[in-house]
Design a protein around this motif. Structure first.
Motif, PDB file in Angstrom:
ATOM      1  N   THR A   1       0.776  -1.198   0.026  1.00 20.48           N
ATOM      2  CA  THR A   1      -0.005   0.088  -0.185  1.00 20.48           C
ATOM      3  C   THR A   1       0.908   1.405   0.111  1.00 20.48           C
ATOM      4  O   THR A   1       0.355   2.402  -0.315  1.00 20.48           O
ATOM      5  CB  THR A   1      -0.822  -0.188   1.211  1.00 20.48           C
ATOM      6  OG1 THR A   1      -0.035  -0.203   2.497  1.00 20.48           O
ATOM      7  CG2 THR A   1      -1.811  -1.089   1.002  1.00 20.48           C
ATOM      8  N   THR A   2       2.228   1.235   0.254  1.00 19.40           N
ATOM      9  CA  THR A   2       3.196   2.415   0.271  1.00 19.40           C
ATOM     10  C   THR A   2       3.884   2.603  -1.245  1.00 19.40           C
ATOM     11  O   THR A   2       4.087   1.555  -1.668  1.00 19.40           O
ATOM     12  CB  THR A   2       4.120   2.254   1.243  1.00 19.40           C
ATOM     13  OG1 THR A   2       3.661   1.488   2.452  1.00 19.40           O
ATOM     14  CG2 THR A   2       5.076   3.253   1.531  1.00 19.40           C
ATOM     15  N   PRO A   3       3.600   3.834  -1.732  1.00 22.06           N
ATOM     16  CA  PRO A   3       4.044   3.909  -3.228  1.00 22.06           C
ATOM     17  C   PRO A   3       5.745   3.818  -2.888  1.00 22.06           C
ATOM     18  O   PRO A   3       6.188   4.026  -1.824  1.00 22.06           O
ATOM     19  CB  PRO A   3       3.655   5.260  -3.493  1.00 22.06           C
ATOM     20  CG  PRO A   3       2.679   5.678  -2.609  1.00 22.06           C
ATOM     21  CD  PRO A   3       2.983   4.913  -1.125  1.00 22.06           C
ATOM     22  N   GLY A   4       6.484   3.978  -4.047  1.00 25.92           N
ATOM     23  CA  GLY A   4       7.982   3.798  -3.969  1.00 25.92           C
ATOM     24  C   GLY A   4       8.412   2.295  -4.305  1.00 25.92           C
ATOM     25  O   GLY A   4       7.529   1.551  -4.795  1.00 25.92           O
ATOM     26  N   PHE A   5       9.665   2.125  -3.943  1.00 26.00           N
ATOM     27  CA  PHE A   5      10.503   0.989  -4.029  1.00 26.00           C
ATOM     28  C   PHE A   5       9.914   0.242  -2.742  1.00 26.00           C
ATOM     29  O   PHE A   5      10.543   0.481  -1.476  1.00 26.00           O
ATOM     30  CB  PHE A   5      12.025   1.146  -4.081  1.00 26.00           C
ATOM     31  CG  PHE A   5      12.779   0.058  -3.998  1.00 26.00           C
ATOM     32  CD1 PHE A   5      12.379  -1.257  -4.505  1.00 26.00           C
ATOM     33  CD2 PHE A   5      13.893   0.228  -3.334  1.00 26.00           C
ATOM     34  CE1 PHE A   5      13.239  -2.365  -4.272  1.00 26.00           C
ATOM     35  CE2 PHE A   5      14.667  -0.875  -3.058  1.00 26.00           C
ATOM     36  CZ  PHE A   5      14.480  -2.227  -3.490  1.00 26.00           C
ATOM     37  N   VAL A   6       9.254  -1.019  -2.935  1.00 24.90           N
ATOM     38  CA  VAL A   6       9.015  -1.815  -1.807  1.00 24.90           C
ATOM     39  C   VAL A   6       9.518  -3.034  -1.922  1.00 24.90           C
ATOM     40  O   VAL A   6       9.712  -3.803  -2.882  1.00 24.90           O
ATOM     41  CB  VAL A   6       7.432  -1.899  -1.830  1.00 24.90           C
ATOM     42  CG1 VAL A   6       6.765  -2.661  -0.598  1.00 24.90           C
ATOM     43  CG2 VAL A   6       6.803  -0.470  -1.597  1.00 24.90           C
ATOM     44  N   PHE A   7      10.381  -3.673  -0.701  1.00 20.63           N
ATOM     45  CA  PHE A   7      10.565  -5.140  -0.894  1.00 20.63           C
ATOM     46  C   PHE A   7       9.485  -6.172  -0.238  1.00 20.63           C
ATOM     47  O   PHE A   7       8.951  -5.842   0.830  1.00 20.63           O
ATOM     48  CB  PHE A   7      11.725  -5.282  -0.077  1.00 20.63           C
ATOM     49  CG  PHE A   7      12.452  -6.502  -0.112  1.00 20.63           C
ATOM     50  CD1 PHE A   7      13.169  -6.838  -1.195  1.00 20.63           C
ATOM     51  CD2 PHE A   7      12.135  -7.568   0.775  1.00 20.63           C
ATOM     52  CE1 PHE A   7      13.809  -8.236  -1.492  1.00 20.63           C
ATOM     53  CE2 PHE A   7      12.906  -8.773   0.673  1.00 20.63           C
ATOM     54  CZ  PHE A   7      13.585  -9.288  -0.410  1.00 20.63           C
ATOM     55  N   MET A   8       9.205  -7.059  -1.184  1.00 18.07           N
ATOM     56  CA  MET A   8       8.552  -8.204  -0.555  1.00 18.07           C
ATOM     57  C   MET A   8       9.236  -9.505   0.036  1.00 18.07           C
ATOM     58  O   MET A   8      10.124  -9.778  -1.015  1.00 18.07           O
ATOM     59  CB  MET A   8       7.252  -8.731  -1.286  1.00 18.07           C
ATOM     60  CG  MET A   8       6.355  -9.867  -0.939  1.00 18.07           C
ATOM     61  SD  MET A   8       5.049 -10.321  -1.900  1.00 18.07           S
ATOM     62  CE  MET A   8       3.773  -9.047  -1.750  1.00 18.07           C
ATOM     63  N   ASP A   9       8.954 -10.147   0.955  1.00 17.22           N
ATOM     64  CA  ASP A   9       9.754 -11.225   1.225  1.00 17.22           C
ATOM     65  C   ASP A   9       9.189 -12.595   0.514  1.00 17.22           C
ATOM     66  O   ASP A   9       7.954 -12.835   0.913  1.00 17.22           O
ATOM     67  CB  ASP A   9       9.826 -11.309   2.955  1.00 17.22           C
ATOM     68  CG  ASP A   9      10.420 -12.877   3.426  1.00 17.22           C
ATOM     69  OD1 ASP A   9      11.312 -13.341   2.610  1.00 17.22           O
ATOM     70  OD2 ASP A   9       9.813 -13.252   4.060  1.00 17.22           O
TER      71      ASP A   9
END
Ligand SMILES: [Ca+2]
Ligand SMILES: [Ca+2]
Ligand SMILES: [Ca+2]
Ligand SMILES: [Ca+2]
Ligand SMILES: [Ca+2]
Lengths: 513, 513
Positions: free
Chosen positions: B396-404
């Motif tokens: 839900t947060t814009p920008g560069f996001v890391f998902m495990d």
């Protein structure tokens, strides 16, 4: 079991503390299990248990003449016995190897029943004649499915009447795994079992190219029948999806006349390897379908054939009984080793051996794993336990054999088919719709309402045993005869409904990286 | 990079100890990486490393200006550097939270690029408009596939031009699992992510009936858009396979006009959620496709959009770099917690964080996990790390996001799509053929020979960067433009090839009972 003015219940052994409601029993109704009328204090749904006598908190509760759990609190005569007042608890047992091993006298070959199977060059006998598209990794699943679908829809299969079809076996794993771990070893064992299975007459083995589960490692040391054509390749080698699908279709088309040359011939029933499973069990499973299937297994063993029981978590708690039936201490110890392995596996990965009864099992009236296990083990009949093998290991000893598998149907049967089963009998109380191409799966309903409700999916109704219309022996004979007919080519319901490809699910063990 | 009389090699930073062969380099050939000619002592295959200077046993070996491992023995100038002389070893690093966080100035809405998407009532924007058949358990997989296939083959979809199709999402699990375990939680999170995904306009959710993963538990607390029609049922409830398939087809047919009412409209690029992955990586991945994709992610972040990087085992060893880019210590610590979780997970289940480079990776020239990780993390571009989420959690947060996620492609992308990605960019060096319905997947080749060899499967060639024809920035721009076009409806190669259903593979965690 004639109707009486009281509601009908079933007690299996005189010592039992509970009876099973054969119909929905309303609170206030009298039930008679042979020891005088007991008045139900609660509504007891059909298939659920009613207390035949008062039980003190902590007292063992008996069904099948065996402990199925302990009273979690004081239970009054006539109470509904289920999750709210019956508890599971570990208790000590002595292991007595082989004391109950009944060595079966096998009929002379001339006296044996026969079926019409495909005799293969390695001496094994197939019940179907398929081409297979096997995949090393999920990345080649779409191409494999498209190859099989294109061949099916082309109409070319119609020209080859001895070919039953083409099966694409795909899965979610094959990469992102430790290449030398238990998961990779199990996947390879499954694939080798299918590659050597007598129900296949030719293969395309398809990889992506860069996966952990390399084709070369897979096909190393596999003893395929020399006459079985195999085309192995990868999408990366072939230059992409379109070329791969075209190549797969072309190579399978070349294999069709070779596969079509196979003919059925009469062989003794000793050549049959019967796998068993139960899925969506209910309280009737242990009363009707499972003992009837056990009776069929006994008949097959007398013919010199093989019956495989798996589903270790579903027989958990009855290992002391199986060990008593083992032909040797070695065989008994193999079973106990697998049970120990399971304790570690569940301790490490979450879950306990007691959380097996699924929501459906519980709704059907099964309370504890012990209760379910005693019903599950009935599928193995009464003969000696001749061998214990690991998941997907080749089954080579005739008689009643145990394979260590999970209880989860697709995973269990995938291992059993890899081990060499050529017919599967699947009992179900809640209603499972299951197939396991290239092997036929005979669906046996544990109760008549299920058989009627899901009649398109059910092959045999064992519910008459509880309705009072028939006996375990009669249904056992019927199952055995159906196994011979299906082995000879009679289609099962799940084959008519095109089940079997999606249900190929190798046991997933180890890390997903 | 013009051709020279010596063989062409690429050195990314002046401090690097190794260069990458741009062509197969024969022993005795001179190579010049900008610091004078070095003579190759061994044959060095294309994509592999050559030592630019002598290295003592135990010395750190630098590539990308970063340590990729340690010399396993003395290495001479000009030697091939690979598995035989380069070793992985843990080494200490300091975590400096946020010191490199470059907060991106987002363009004003009026200045943003746009694409034509499906604006949904919850504000999210779809890039496709599908009906879905979701399954709680493997037991309903065959029925789900048959429902989708029957609708597809009926021709009825042709009458609804705004409907992209019907997708059956099946899997091997859903029962024989601890209902309150990590595996069940992950499966439910995945299914909830798909149920709320903006690329879907209607659902049939199908169970068997008695499975652990009950529909009721699944759909509890899921915030579906109120206008999305959902039919939930089970094979046991509907009375078997035939009735289930008929009911599923009927209900989806009723949903078609509702789904078809959706229209694309122009929306700012900030509404895009771009998932990334790499599969079948090679030594070029970190030189061409991954940095170019990172450049596209940077462009999207400037638009206010979202880019997701996953594949924890593939970024392992670079967490110190990501933590420096985190917007807060909280976000950085979430990443480190997940890394710790992975150390435990692999210790418990077998496998080590260093056994990630697959046989294909190694053949392509990647030696250690660090080397691969530095190339993998390049997909995330250079902007601040705005959030870290768990597998299949909503992003839900814009920008560069890391998902495990695991690195294994189908499992990783299934989590990323569940998290809300509406376009996926997939880089590949060895050649992956991958789709992830209902989301388009743009395939980016890291090298020109692969692009040419598997041209039917590849959308974009990033190989020109190493050929000297184009730059990282130019390919980044091209990827970004293609993402906008594909988001607006332009089909990808894998959609044309009907990929996407088989590649739905929720992460399998925990015991199979
Ligand atoms: Ca035929
Ligand atoms: Ca089962
Ligand atoms: Ca599948
Ligand atoms: Ca359409
Ligand atoms: Ca990947």
């Amino acid at each position: 079991m004639a109707e009486s003015s009281t509601a009908r219940v079933i007690r299996l052994r005189p010592v039992d503390d509970v009876a099973i409601a054969a119909v929905d029993v309303a609170a206030g109704t009298g039930v008679d299990a042979g020891g005088g009328v007991v008045v139900a204090r609660d509504d007891v749904p059909r298939g659920h248990k009613i207390a035949l006598r008062a039980l003190r908190a902590g007292a063992p509760v008996l069904r099948y003449g065996q402990v199925i759990g302990f009273a979690g609190r004081d239970i009054a005569e006539g109470e509904h016995v289920h999750l709210h007042n019956l508890e599971y608890r570990e208790f000590r047992r002595d292991y007595e190897f082989g004391v109950d091993a009944r060595i079966t006298e096998v009929l002379a070959e001339a006296d044996r029943d026969t079926f019409a199977g495909y005799v293969r060059s390695d001496g094994r006998v197939g019940t179907r004649n398929y081409l297979g598209v096997l995949t090393t990794v999920n990345c080649s699943a779409t191409a494999a499915k498209q190859i099989a679908a294109r061949l099916r829809h082309s109409g070319v299969l119609d020209e080859f009447e001895n070919v039953d079809g083409v099966v694409a076996l795909t899965h979610g794993t094959g990469c992102g795994m430790a290449p030398d771990g238990e998961g990779a070893a199990v996947l390879r064992r499954v694939m080798r079992g299918y590659l050597t299975h007598p129900n296949f007459a030719g293969f395309v083995v398809l990889g992506l190219g860069c996966e952990d589960n390399q084709i070369a490692a897979l096909t190393r040391d596999v003893h395929m029948r020399p006459e079985v054509p195999v085309f192995t390749s990868t999408i990366q080698e072939l230059g992409g999806t379109r070329k791969t699908v075209a190549a797969g279709v072309a190579r399978l088309t070349e294999m069709l006349p070779i596969a079509n040359a196979a003919r059925r011939s009469r062989v003794p029933a000793s050549a049959l390897v019967l796998g068993t499973n139960c899925g969506g069990s209910d309280s009737y499973s242990g009363l009707t379908a499972n003992p009837a299937l056990g009776n069929a297994v006994d008949r097959l063993v007398r013919q010199g054939g093989t019956g495989i029981v798996g589903e270790t978590p579903e027989i958990y708690g009855t290992e002391h009984m199986l060990v008593r039936r083992a032909v040797s201490e070695r065989v008994g110890r193999k079973l106990l080793e697998r049970i120990d392995w399971w304790r570690e596996y569940t301790a490490k990965n979450g879950g306990s051996m007691d959380n097996n009864p699924s929501p459906g099992n519980k709704a059907g009236g099964l309370t504890t794993i012990l209760e379910k296990s005693l019903g599950a083990v009935a599928k193995g009949g009464t003969t000696a336990l001749t061998d214990v093998v690991e998941y997907a290991e080749p089954v080579t000893t005739p008689g009643f054999v145990f394979m260590d598998t999970p209880g989860y149907d697709p995973v269990s049967v995938t291992g059993i088919v890899a081990g060499g089963a050529t017919v599967v009998c699947f009992t179900t109380g809640r209603g499972s719709a299951f197939g396991c191409a290239p092997v036929p799966s005979i669906k046996i309903a544990t109760n008549t309402p299920l058989y009627q409700h899901m009649t398109d999916d059910m092959d045999i109704n064992a519910g008459g045993i509880v309705d009072g219309d028939t006996t375990v022996e009669q249904v056992g004979e019927r199952i055995y005869r159906r196994v011979l007919a299906v082995a000879s080519g009679e289609p099962t319901r799940s084959e008519s409904l095109d089940y079997g490809e999606e249900e190929f699910v190798p046991w997933h063990l180890g890390t997903v990286m």
